[in-house]
Design a protein around this motif. Structure first.
Motif, PDB file in Angstrom:
ATOM      1  N   SER A 183       0.813  -1.219   0.000  1.00  0.00           N
ATOM      2  CA  SER A 183       0.000   0.000   0.000  1.00  0.00           C
ATOM      3  C   SER A 183       0.843   1.263   0.000  1.00  0.00           C
ATOM      4  O   SER A 183       0.343   2.323   0.365  1.00  0.00           O
ATOM      5  CB  SER A 183      -0.919  -0.005   1.231  1.00  0.00           C
ATOM      6  N   SER A 184       2.076   1.170  -0.381  1.00  0.00           N
ATOM      7  CA  SER A 184       2.972   2.326  -0.321  1.00  0.00           C
ATOM      8  C   SER A 184       3.712   2.496  -1.633  1.00  0.00           C
ATOM      9  O   SER A 184       3.942   1.539  -2.364  1.00  0.00           O
ATOM     10  CB  SER A 184       3.972   2.149   0.821  1.00  0.00           C
ATOM     11  N   ASN A 185       4.076   3.720  -1.904  1.00  0.00           N
ATOM     12  CA  ASN A 185       4.836   3.985  -3.124  1.00  0.00           C
ATOM     13  C   ASN A 185       6.025   4.895  -2.873  1.00  0.00           C
ATOM     14  O   ASN A 185       6.637   5.390  -3.814  1.00  0.00           O
ATOM     15  CB  ASN A 185       3.937   4.587  -4.204  1.00  0.00           C
ATOM     16  N   ALA A 186       6.352   5.149  -1.613  1.00  0.00           N
ATOM     17  CA  ALA A 186       7.483   6.025  -1.294  1.00  0.00           C
ATOM     18  C   ALA A 186       8.738   5.180  -1.103  1.00  0.00           C
ATOM     19  O   ALA A 186       8.704   4.177  -0.388  1.00  0.00           O
ATOM     20  CB  ALA A 186       7.195   6.822  -0.024  1.00  0.00           C
ATOM     21  N   PRO A 187       9.833   5.537  -1.716  1.00  0.00           N
ATOM     22  CA  PRO A 187      11.070   4.772  -1.522  1.00  0.00           C
ATOM     23  C   PRO A 187      11.693   5.061  -0.161  1.00  0.00           C
ATOM     24  O   PRO A 187      11.469   6.111   0.445  1.00  0.00           O
ATOM     25  CB  PRO A 187      11.967   5.288  -2.653  1.00  0.00           C
ATOM     26  N   ILE A 188      12.473   4.115   0.314  1.00  0.00           N
ATOM     27  CA  ILE A 188      13.298   4.323   1.503  1.00  0.00           C
ATOM     28  C   ILE A 188      14.711   4.647   1.041  1.00  0.00           C
ATOM     29  O   ILE A 188      15.326   3.877   0.295  1.00  0.00           O
ATOM     30  CB  ILE A 188      13.326   3.072   2.397  1.00  0.00           C
ATOM     31  N   TYR A 189      15.209   5.792   1.472  1.00  0.00           N
ATOM     32  CA  TYR A 189      16.598   6.159   1.241  1.00  0.00           C
ATOM     33  C   TYR A 189      17.319   6.130   2.585  1.00  0.00           C
ATOM     34  O   TYR A 189      16.896   6.808   3.527  1.00  0.00           O
ATOM     35  CB  TYR A 189      16.715   7.566   0.664  1.00  0.00           C
ATOM     36  N   ALA A 190      18.390   5.357   2.699  1.00  0.00           N
ATOM     37  CA  ALA A 190      19.236   5.486   3.872  1.00  0.00           C
ATOM     38  C   ALA A 190      19.742   6.923   3.922  1.00  0.00           C
ATOM     39  O   ALA A 190      19.938   7.559   2.878  1.00  0.00           O
ATOM     40  CB  ALA A 190      20.403   4.509   3.799  1.00  0.00           C
ATOM     41  N   PRO A 191      19.954   7.487   5.122  1.00  0.00           N
ATOM     42  CA  PRO A 191      20.308   8.910   5.215  1.00  0.00           C
ATOM     43  C   PRO A 191      21.444   9.343   4.307  1.00  0.00           C
ATOM     44  O   PRO A 191      21.362  10.399   3.668  1.00  0.00           O
ATOM     45  CB  PRO A 191      20.663   9.076   6.695  1.00  0.00           C
ATOM     46  N   ASN A 192      22.508   8.544   4.228  1.00  0.00           N
ATOM     47  CA  ASN A 192      23.641   8.946   3.387  1.00  0.00           C
ATOM     48  C   ASN A 192      23.331   8.807   1.905  1.00  0.00           C
ATOM     49  O   ASN A 192      23.945   9.474   1.070  1.00  0.00           O
ATOM     50  CB  ASN A 192      24.880   8.131   3.744  1.00  0.00           C
ATOM     51  N   PHE A 193      22.418   7.917   1.541  1.00  0.00           N
ATOM     52  CA  PHE A 193      21.996   7.766   0.151  1.00  0.00           C
ATOM     53  C   PHE A 193      21.021   8.880  -0.229  1.00  0.00           C
ATOM     54  O   PHE A 193      20.940   9.267  -1.388  1.00  0.00           O
ATOM     55  CB  PHE A 193      21.338   6.407  -0.060  1.00  0.00           C
ATOM     56  N   SER A 194      20.268   9.373   0.752  1.00  0.00           N
ATOM     57  CA  SER A 194      19.314  10.445   0.487  1.00  0.00           C
ATOM     58  C   SER A 194      20.010  11.770   0.222  1.00  0.00           C
ATOM     59  O   SER A 194      19.509  12.617  -0.515  1.00  0.00           O
ATOM     60  CB  SER A 194      18.354  10.585   1.672  1.00  0.00           C
ATOM     61  N   GLY A 195      21.178  11.961   0.838  1.00  0.00           N
ATOM     62  CA  GLY A 195      21.951  13.174   0.602  1.00  0.00           C
ATOM     63  C   GLY A 195      21.664  14.260   1.610  1.00  0.00           C
ATOM     64  O   GLY A 195      20.659  14.223   2.332  1.00  0.00           O
ATOM     65  N   PRO A 196      22.526  15.270   1.695  1.00  0.00           N
ATOM     66  CA  PRO A 196      22.399  16.292   2.736  1.00  0.00           C
ATOM     67  C   PRO A 196      21.143  17.147   2.627  1.00  0.00           C
ATOM     68  O   PRO A 196      20.613  17.596   3.638  1.00  0.00           O
ATOM     69  CB  PRO A 196      23.670  17.127   2.570  1.00  0.00           C
TER      70      PRO A 196
END
Length: 738
Positions: A589-602
């Protein structure tokens, strides 16, 4: 004083197992006299000094003794403790002996350092039945100065501790356009027409029946490789102990099987055994000159035995003498014994190398005994330590140490000069061959054996997953006080630099949907038309943390006691590390990706309404740290993890940017789950994984070298900027009597 009088009077808490040994070793080195404990600790900020001037009193002496014992303990361990603002959580004794007791009152982490406040009590008359005199001191310890966050590097794209059964859906483990390498502590089975985009090594065996593998795959096993009714491979590289392929067609870059079992010699004495590829020499000892590729598994004698994996591409050779001291040549797998700098290996027996094969096009074919049952094959280079039975085939060059059996009027052809040590025989009955001479083949040539290539070694490094060790690095600690869901916030600031109150918060009564006017934790807006809820408000120990309709979740590391489910996400993305002592479930029921903090960027991790001070150097930059080699790394190791769970991950169609580390299995159903990072499963026990629908696609091509480093903060020589310190130098900041 007898050391036995200092042993614990009762069992220590489970989480402090090993403390008894640590305490005994520490107390052995701490003299029980006033002279050794007449020490001085500075009182920071006040300029005062505490002298152990009353250490002649037994209870006071032992209390001061305990201050030093606990300091040494904290230098090695990082025990759990409530935050100093938490006045409700019970405190447990860390040390409890007839002479000394110590309790960690609380701890706080800031600016890369951890402060522990502890109460230490010393007892007198420890051998008397009379009432004991006591003396209690309160000490504050500072830990983490000079520590560098180090961790293991995920060397393989995927690790399974157990069998992998693949019968449908998607299984794609790649590094951009290339196949990434996986390791299995079990059997890889591919069936039912499924085609796996995967390369790797399986300890127990590889079975292909009705399935297939991608072009240019590399498959190795310490057991038997078998294939029947599968899609013919294209440019497959294959290594095994034994091989059984009962179908025609396809092409192989190389097929190799078998090794020698050898005695390992040092100084004229046998010190162990080995499995090794190489050539047997003609000297009296029958020494082996190893090949210069692959791995030799060495087991040194002893109880328990010590095992080394010797990288044969990194050794030095002088005749048959092997020098093992080159950097990276010898890797200790288990045990404590040292591998000598120079060794030799002498032949004991043949290990594996039995091959049943039909026909195909093969670049290099190398084994012990090979039985070819197909017609019109093509082998550029054929090598066999033992016997070969073959029908028609085109062979570039052949080298054999045994006999060659052929069909009288359908013999193979050899393009280049070839030789065997044995005789040419008829396939029908093994009688001497009497047909026409076979061009370019000499027989009865002594010492023609090419030896054996060696058996693959699947290098699996499995590290138990215990997320309790990562709780101090979390920014949001979701836990239960009895049945009440609670949240403690650590190292989090608002965008204006104001620290967020750590709590703890009772989520059933405290509204955390917004802090300072900014969205913080909002759930249930999609499902509950009656109003929004703080995420976790309805959590229970039995059901775990079920977050429905997530509209707001702050960036950082989230730690959960028990299971956690993310369902109905209405955010654009998570910039989080999710840690769980149980299972993690990611629903369809979800469509939002999970980004690890360092992969998500500052910009996403640090530039929002809230940011984690242990992950961010500022609102515009991730934290940096220096490893033991002096290399500056960007992004704390904990921020490279997207999901880490002590049990399983259940996922349906999610995209995860970051590393996934599991104590149990991964279960991918429905749509394919894409992981843009490493995946390690089964770290807490052997677990079979079945992929029959949905599937997993792992791609490590987007990872930087810094992003492949995961784990806890450990002692080192580097420094951190904006990170949370862990093990390292521990000093006493001040001491006062209670």
């Amino acid at each position: 004083m007898s050391l036995s009088r200092l042993l614990p009077a009762m069992p220590l808490p489970t989480r402090q197992r090993g403390m008894a040994t640590t305490l005994i070793m520490t107390l052995t080195g701490v003299a029980l006299t006033a002279a050794t404990v007449g020490m001085m600790y500075s009182i920071q900020g006040a300029g005062e000094q505490q002298m152990a001037s009353h250490a002649n009193v037994p209870a006071e002496s032992r209390a001061w003794e305990g201050v030093e014992v606990l300091r040494k303990y904290l230098a090695e361990k990082n025990p759990d403790a409530p935050a100093c603002t938490d006045t409700t959580t019970p405190r447990s004794k860390l040390i409890d002996t007839p002479a000394i007791a110590a309790t960690i009152v609380c701890k706080e982490t800031a600016n890369g350092k951890t402060l522990f406040t502890a109460n230490i009590t010393g007892y007198s008359n420890v051998s008397s039945q009379r009432a004991k005199a006591t003396s209690t001191l309160q000490a504050v310890y500072e830990k983490g100065a000079g520590a560098s966050p180090a961790g293991q590097t995920l060397g393989n794209a995927l690790t399974f501790n157990g069998d992998l059964n693949y019968s449908g859906g998607s299984l794609s483990i790649v590094n951009g356009p290339y196949l990434a390498y996986i390791n299995l502590n079990g059997t890889l089975r591919i069936t039912n027409g499924a085609r796996a985009s995967v390369s790797g090594c399986a300890k127990a065996g590889i079975e292909l029946s009705g399935g297939g593998v991608a072009d240019n795959a590399i498959l190795r096993t310490e057991g038997t490789f078998s294939m029947s009714s599968a899609s013919p491979p294209n440019n497959l590289t294959l290594g095994a102990k034994n091989i059984n392929i009962t179908q025609d067609g396809g092409s192989y870059i190389s097929i190799k099987a078998g090794a020698f079992s050898a005695d390992v010699m040092s100084g004229g004495s046998k010190i162990g055994t080995a499995l090794v590829g190489g050539v047997i020499n003609t000297d009296t000892a029958r020494t082996i000159t190893p090949v210069t590729e692959g791995t030799s598994l060495i087991t040194l004698s002893g109880s328990p035995a010590t095992v080394y994996a010797l990288d044969l591409s990194k050794i030095s050779l002088s005749g048959s003498t092997i020098t093992t001291t080159a950097a990276g040549a010898a890797k200790k797998i288990s045990g404590d014994a040292s591998l000598p700098a120079t060794i030799t290996m002498t032949y004991n027996a043949v290990y594996g190398g039995e091959v049943a094969f039909r026909n195909s096009t093969v670049g290099t074919f190398w084994a012990n005994n090979i039985n070819f049952t197909g017609w019109s094959a093509n082998y550029s280079l054929l090598k066999a330590h033992g016997n070969v039975s073959i029908l028609t085939a085109t062979i570039g060059q052949f080298q054999g140490g045994g006999n060659l059996s052929v069909t009288q009027w359908n013999t193979p052809t050899f393009s280049n000069a070839s030789r065997i040590s044995g005789a040419i025989l008829n396939n029908s009955g093994g009688t001497p061959y009497t047909g026409n001479p076979i061009a370019n083949l000499s027989f009865a040539v002594p010492n023609s054996s090419p030896g054996l290539p060696g058996v693959p070694f699947c290098d699996l490094t499995l590290r138990p997953v215990d997320v309790s060790t990562l709780r101090d690095q979390a920014n949001y600690v979701f836990y239960f006080d009895g049945n009440t869901p609670m949240l403690r916030i650590q190292n989090v600031k608002r965008a204006n630099g104001t620290a967020v109150d750590p709590g703890p918060y009772n989520l059933t009564t405290f509204d955390l949907q917004r802090i300072g006017g900014a969205d913080f934790l909002i759930c249930n807006w999609y499902y509950n038309s009656g109003g929004n809820n703080t995420c976790g408000k309805n959590a229970t120990p039995s059901n775990g943390w079920v977050f429905n309709g997530i509209m707001a979740f702050p960036p950082g590391v989230a730690w959960f006691q028990g299971n956690v489910t993310l369902d109905g996400v209405q955010m654009a993305r998570f910039s989080n590390t999710f840690l769980s002592t149980g299972d993690v479930t990611l629903t369809s029921s979800s469509n939002a990706p999970i980004y690890a903090p360092n992969f998500s960027g500052p910009s996403f991790t640090c530039g929002g309404a809230f940011y984690a001070t242990n992950l961010c150097k500022s609102t515009t930059a991730l934290a940096t740290w220096t490893d033991s080699t002096g290399t500056t790394r960007t992004g704390m190791p904990i921020g490279n993890i997207a999901v880490e769970a002590e049990r399983a991950l259940y996922t349906n169609g999610w995209t995860i940017w970051g590393n996934v580390i599991l104590g149990g299995l991964v279960n991918a159903s429905g749509a394919t789950t894409n992981i843009k990072g490493g995946l390690s499963t089964g770290n807490n026990g052997v677990t079979a994984t079945t992929i029959g629908a949905g599937g997993i696609a792992v791609d490590v091509s987007n990872m930087s070298s810094d992003q492949s480093i995961v784990g806890t903060t450990t002692a080192g020589s580097g420094s951190t900027t904006g990170g949370t310190g862990g093990s390292g130098t521990t000093t006493v900041k001040w001491v006062r009597p209670l």
